[in-house]
Design a protein around this motif. Structure first.
Motif, short mmCIF file in Angstrom:
data_model
loop_
_atom_site.label_atom_id
_atom_site.label_comp_id
_atom_site.label_asym_id
_atom_site.label_seq_id
_atom_site.Cartn_x
_atom_site.Cartn_y
_atom_site.Cartn_z
N ILE A 1 0.84 -1.21 0.00
CA ILE A 1 0.00 0.00 0.00
C ILE A 1 0.87 1.26 0.00
O ILE A 1 0.61 2.23 -0.73
CB ILE A 1 -0.93 0.01 1.23
N LYS A 2 1.94 1.25 0.79
CA LYS A 2 2.85 2.40 0.81
C LYS A 2 3.51 2.60 -0.54
O LYS A 2 3.67 3.75 -1.01
CB LYS A 2 3.92 2.18 1.89
N ALA A 3 3.91 1.50 -1.18
CA ALA A 3 4.58 1.59 -2.48
C ALA A 3 3.65 2.16 -3.55
O ALA A 3 4.05 3.01 -4.35
CB ALA A 3 5.10 0.22 -2.90
N ILE A 4 2.39 1.69 -3.55
CA ILE A 4 1.41 2.20 -4.52
C ILE A 4 1.15 3.68 -4.29
O ILE A 4 1.11 4.48 -5.23
CB ILE A 4 0.10 1.39 -4.43
N THR A 5 0.99 4.06 -3.02
CA THR A 5 0.75 5.46 -2.67
C THR A 5 1.94 6.34 -3.09
O THR A 5 1.76 7.44 -3.65
CB THR A 5 0.52 5.61 -1.16
N LEU A 6 3.15 5.85 -2.87
CA LEU A 6 4.34 6.61 -3.22
C LEU A 6 4.44 6.79 -4.73
O LEU A 6 4.75 7.89 -5.22
CB LEU A 6 5.58 5.89 -2.69
N THR A 7 4.16 5.73 -5.48
CA THR A 7 4.24 5.80 -6.95
C THR A 7 3.24 6.81 -7.50
O THR A 7 3.59 7.66 -8.34
CB THR A 7 3.98 4.42 -7.58
N LEU B 1 -2.50 6.24 -14.35
CA LEU B 1 -3.08 5.94 -13.03
C LEU B 1 -3.90 4.66 -13.05
O LEU B 1 -3.80 3.83 -12.13
CB LEU B 1 -3.94 7.12 -12.57
N LEU B 2 -4.71 4.48 -14.07
CA LEU B 2 -5.53 3.27 -14.18
C LEU B 2 -4.67 2.02 -14.25
O LEU B 2 -4.97 1.00 -13.61
CB LEU B 2 -6.43 3.37 -15.41
N LEU B 3 -3.57 2.09 -15.01
CA LEU B 3 -2.71 0.92 -15.14
C LEU B 3 -1.95 0.63 -13.85
O LEU B 3 -1.79 -0.53 -13.46
CB LEU B 3 -1.73 1.14 -16.30
N ILE B 4 -1.50 1.68 -13.16
CA ILE B 4 -0.83 1.48 -11.88
C ILE B 4 -1.77 0.85 -10.87
O ILE B 4 -1.41 -0.10 -10.15
CB ILE B 4 -0.27 2.82 -11.36
N ILE B 5 -2.99 1.37 -10.82
CA ILE B 5 -3.98 0.82 -9.89
C ILE B 5 -4.32 -0.62 -10.23
O ILE B 5 -4.45 -1.48 -9.35
CB ILE B 5 -5.25 1.71 -9.89
N PHE B 6 -4.44 -0.90 -11.53
CA PHE B 6 -4.75 -2.27 -11.97
C PHE B 6 -3.65 -3.24 -11.56
O PHE B 6 -3.93 -4.31 -10.99
CB PHE B 6 -4.94 -2.29 -13.49
N ILE B 7 -2.39 -2.87 -11.82
CA ILE B 7 -1.26 -3.73 -11.42
C ILE B 7 -1.21 -3.86 -9.90
O ILE B 7 -1.00 -4.96 -9.35
CB ILE B 7 0.07 -3.15 -11.94
N GLY B 8 -1.46 -2.75 -9.19
CA GLY B 8 -1.46 -2.79 -7.73
C GLY B 8 -2.53 -3.70 -7.17
O GLY B 8 -2.29 -4.45 -6.20
#
Length: 866
Positions: free
Chosen positions: A391-397, A436-443
């Protein structure tokens, strides 16, 4: 059984899948093989296609020439080969027709992308002694990283990405097992394949070796104490590095000497100032679409590796599963490369002490590699299954991505308000949304995988998501232009042009250069094609050239006489006058119209490779930004007389207005002599469009103005006043130095008188294949004892007169001349690549030293770090 299949299937998928993604991305833009377009844009059109055709001709004819008169006035060919053509895949050009070379270059790019991915996957597979999906994803992310998406147009650099994982493997092998042979061979290979990237990989090897020390030193052992405890290991590393350079010296030494003869050998002190090279807008590259073709010449580091391994890097640093020592070592590995790009001093050093002109931050692929490597290590350590850290990594990215876009938006406002000439092209808000959509999807997939580790569907979805993100970025990077050409149109124009050019240059009875304006071939491109290397493409003697290895003497001599030059890598026949036509031996002007019709004008008096002149030619000293003074002085020194053939016009009225940093001139002028009239603008902006009007009518020229050149403005009679309008980036001090008339009749008499003293070349047709060895005859007199040769001065030339050596001098700012006794002479020109013998000697000694090195350490070859 399943494990054995994985050892085979994962590498196969790593090789094929990125190629399929690339082909689909090309197809979406109408590029072959799924479309009718080719990728003849940027350097692919202006450099690689001609160089490939030159290489193809040499291979088909089973020859190699150390010197080629097809490279502008002539040049050493070795730096061209070592900088552009050493990749083994390039040899495939031998087996395709000339019109299919653009498709071959595209195929080579696609194959190299597959090999980059395969190299990464195999490296991780060998390193971890297992095969898994994450290795395939790492290979995909590396093969389609931001560097590949933005820099594949200069595909000579892609070999370095293939070799980087192998080099890293060999360093690990040296460090942990004491075996140095593979490191020596791979490092030598990187230098041979492309010395420019090989130099960068040498710097990388130092950074990675220090990383290994930091990773393995005991807490109680200091850094330099480690060197003392493992001095044999350090000696192996240093020794193998030096031996690798020595083994490559047979190419490296003559290449370095050749490159020192270019304009790139001078250093710019400003580029060494310790100032930042980019702003936080660099973090737009954490998502897709941050850069595209339009921003290829001026953009921030192409950091993109996909969300998976960006998150992996943060997890490596955030997860408690990674030890503090490993994190500290990784800070060095990532930081040394990142801050090496950020600080101008170090970035200049990365680029062989020359700030690149276009395609900046060429070392960024190393950062992509280490980010993926650390991300994979985080996965192996189980950090991807730590939901809190995830969660921290996704938020940071996402936070860094948003900060990057906000900074880029502010940059655009500043540029617009201040009218700052800064061409950075930031990604738009739609790209941000997709990213953003792709980052969230991978996350989300990683979040779900944390509790469903063995789920086949999750793995399949992750493979799809990573492929989609990488393919989307690659496709977006292809955007921003409509310059991709039509392959059929190119092939047709090429074939038509070749027939016409061969008809008029294929069977020359004496040497002469051609001033070619090929409007038919030029119109087959969707770019502003400047015909720089068409002599290589169509196999004729010309003047134009564009190469990073251009002889500085060629550039300086011609630019000082008014020929067009945008920078030290380019020279054009534009700006030629009757004086330079004689000097350069331009014996014909060939114009091919878009409809395939053509016209040609011959002047047989300009044939030959040079001519005899007065010995006063050795006192010629060009004056900077005074091209007409230089041209007058040139003819005066040739003749030993004081005639002026370029006469300054009378300036009746001059008005100047300054708008947006550009000076706009309106000048009423009266010629002092009947004949051709010329305008010269000594200094102009590289981005300044040509805007010249004569008596209110727009002047038509073959090129847009991108640098200083002599511009013919028409023929006028003595006393016939005309008005000329033009623009300049600087204020002109004395307009009489810029507007002149030319004494056609007087100079014509001089050319006719010089005709009997031409340097006639025996079998000039052979020069196209073997420009390093030829003979010529010439007559000299007491008044004309010096032979002025239209070749750039180069220490590689050896000249004999009737078998006796004669000394070659540098004259006319960079050309060759030789002083002879009166009479008839037979001159024999032979070229020996400077530094080749020395390089071969060093390589031979390197082989002996390698054998000695092996014998010295033969008992310790299996000992590495305990």
């Amino acid at each position: 059984m399943k494990r054995k299949w994985g050892l085979f299937l994962y590498p196969l998928a790593a090789f094929l899948l990125p190629m399929v993604i690339t082909i689909i991305a090309f197809g979406l833009h109408g590029i072959a093989p799924l479309g009718s377009k080719n990728i003849l844009v940027s350097d692919l059109a202006t450099q690689y296609l001609p160089f490939f055709n030159f290489m193809r001709t040499q291979l088909v004819q089973h020859t190699y020439s150390a010197y080629s008169l097809l490279l502008s006035l002539g040049d050493n060919t070795l730096p061209v080969y070592t900088y552009y053509l050493m990749s083994p895949l390039n040899w495939l050009v031998r087996f395709v027709p000339e019109t299919a070379v653009p498709l071959l270059m595209e195929a080579i790019i696609i194959i190299k992308i597959g090999l980059i991915s395969l190299s990464m996957q195999l490296f991780l597979q060998v390193r971890s002694k297992q095969a898994n999906l994450m290795q395939l994803l790492a290979g995909l992310s590396y093969g389609l990283c931001g560097f590949v998406s933005m820099y594949f147009y200069d595909f000579m650099w892609l070999d370095a990405l293939i070799l980087l994982p192998l080099l890293t493997w060999s360093l690990d092998r040296l460090f942990y097992r004491g075996k140095w042979g593979s490191y020596l061979l791979i490092l030598a290979l990187t230098i041979v394949v492309n010395y420019y990237m090989g130099y960068m990989l040498c710097l990388y090897s130092v950074i990675y070796f220090v990383y290994l020390i930091l990773l393995n030193q005991r807490p109680e052992t200091g850094f330099f104490q480690f060197f003392k405890q493992h001095r044999r290991l350090v000696c192996k590393y240093l020794g193998a590095s030096l031996l690798a350079a020595s083994l490559a010296a047979f190419l490296l030494v003559p290449t370095v000497i050749g490159m020192l003869a270019t304009g790139k050998s001078s250093l710019n002190p400003v580029s060494f100032l310790p100032i930042p090279r980019f702003l936080p807008s660099v973090f737009t590259a954490l998502g897709v679409g941050a850069t595209n073709f339009a921003s290829r010449l001026n953009h921030e580091p192409a950091l993109f590796v996909g969300s998976l391994f960006t998150l992996g890097l943060w997890l490596y640093w955030l997860s408690p599963l990674i030890t503090r020592q490993r994190k500290r070592a990784s800070f060095w590995l990532v930081g040394a490369i990142f801050f090496g790009m950020l600080i101008s001093t170090f970035d200049t050093m990365w680029h062989m002490f020359q700030m690149p002109a276009g395609f900046p931050f060429r070392e960024v692929y190393m950062l992509s590699f280490v980010v993926i490597l650390l991300g994979y290590d985080a996965w192996q350590a189980g950090a991807f299954y730590d939901r809190s850290s995830l969660i921290k990594a996704i938020t940071l990215t996402i936070s860094l991505l948003l900060a990057g876009y906000l900074t880029a938006y502010l940059e655009k406002i500043i540029v617009r308000v201040t009218n700052w000439k800064f061409t950075y092209v930031g990604a738009n808000h739609w790209h941000l949304l997709v990213a953003l959509l792709l980052i969230i999807f991978i996350g989300m997939l990683l979040w779900y995988q944390a509790s469903h580790r063995a789920s086949f569907l999750v793995k399949l979805a992750l493979l799809f998501g990573v492929s989609l993100e990488l393919g989307t970025n690659f496709s977006m990077a292809l955007g921003g232009t409509d310059e991709y050409g039509e392959q059929h149109r190119f092939a047709t124009a090429f074939q038509q042009s070749k027939k016409i050019i061969d008809r008029h240059t294929g069977h020359q009875k004496d040497f002469g250069r051609t001033n070619l304006d090929n409007r038919l071939y030029k119109a087959s491109f969707n770019i502003n094609y400047n015909q720089y290397n068409d002599a290589l493409l169509f196999n004729f003697f010309g003047v134009n050239s564009y190469t990073s290895s251009m002889n500085k003497n060629t550039h300086d001599a011609l630019a000082q006489l008014g020929l067009y030059s945008r920078n030290e890598r380019r020279i054009s026949v534009n700006g030629v006058t009757p004086v330079t036509e004689q000097l350069l031996r331009l014996d014909q002007r060939l114009v091919i119209e878009q409809d395939g019709s053509y016209r040609v004008h011959h002047d047989a008096r300009n044939r030959g490779l040079g001519y005899a002149v007065s010995e006063q030619i050795n006192t010629y000293h060009p004056v900077s930004n005074q091209v007409f003074t230089n041209l007058n002085q040139l003819v005066q020194k040739e003749q030993g007389r004081t005639n002026n053939y370029f006469l300054a016009n009378q300036i009746e009225l001059a008005q100047v207005q300054k708008q947006a940093g550009i000076y706009r001139y309106t000048v009423k002028t009266t010629p002092r002599i009947t004949g051709k009239q010329y305008l010269a603008i000594p200094t102009s902006s590289p981005n300044q469009p040509l805007a010249v009007k004569v008596n209110g009518r727009r002047l038509k020229t073959s090129e847009h103005q991108l640098g200083a050149e002599i511009i013919p403005v028409g023929k006028f009679a003595k006393g016939q006043t005309y008005t000329i309008q033009f623009n300049s980036s600087t204020k002109l001090a004395n307009l009489q130095n810029n507007l002149v008339g030319f004494d056609d009749a007087g100079f014509d008499r001089y050319v006719t008188a010089t005709n009997p003293y031409r340097l006639k070349i025996s079998h000039p047709e052979r020069l196209k294949l073997k420009g390093h060895d030829f003979k010529g005859t010439i007559k000299t007199t007491t008044k004309r004892p010096v032979v002025l040769i239209s070749l750039p001065y180069d220490r590689g030339w050896q000249l004999t007169d009737g078998g006796k050596p004669v000394k070659i001098k540098k004259t006319v700012g960079g050309l060759m001349s030789v002083h002879l006794t009166p009479g008839n002479h037979v001159l024999h020109f032979k070229y020996q690549t400077p530094g080749l013998r020395l390089g071969m000697l060093i390589s031979a000694l390197g082989l002996v030293a390698t054998a000695g090195f092996w014998w010295w350490f033969k008992d310790q070859n299996k000992r590495g770090v305990d």
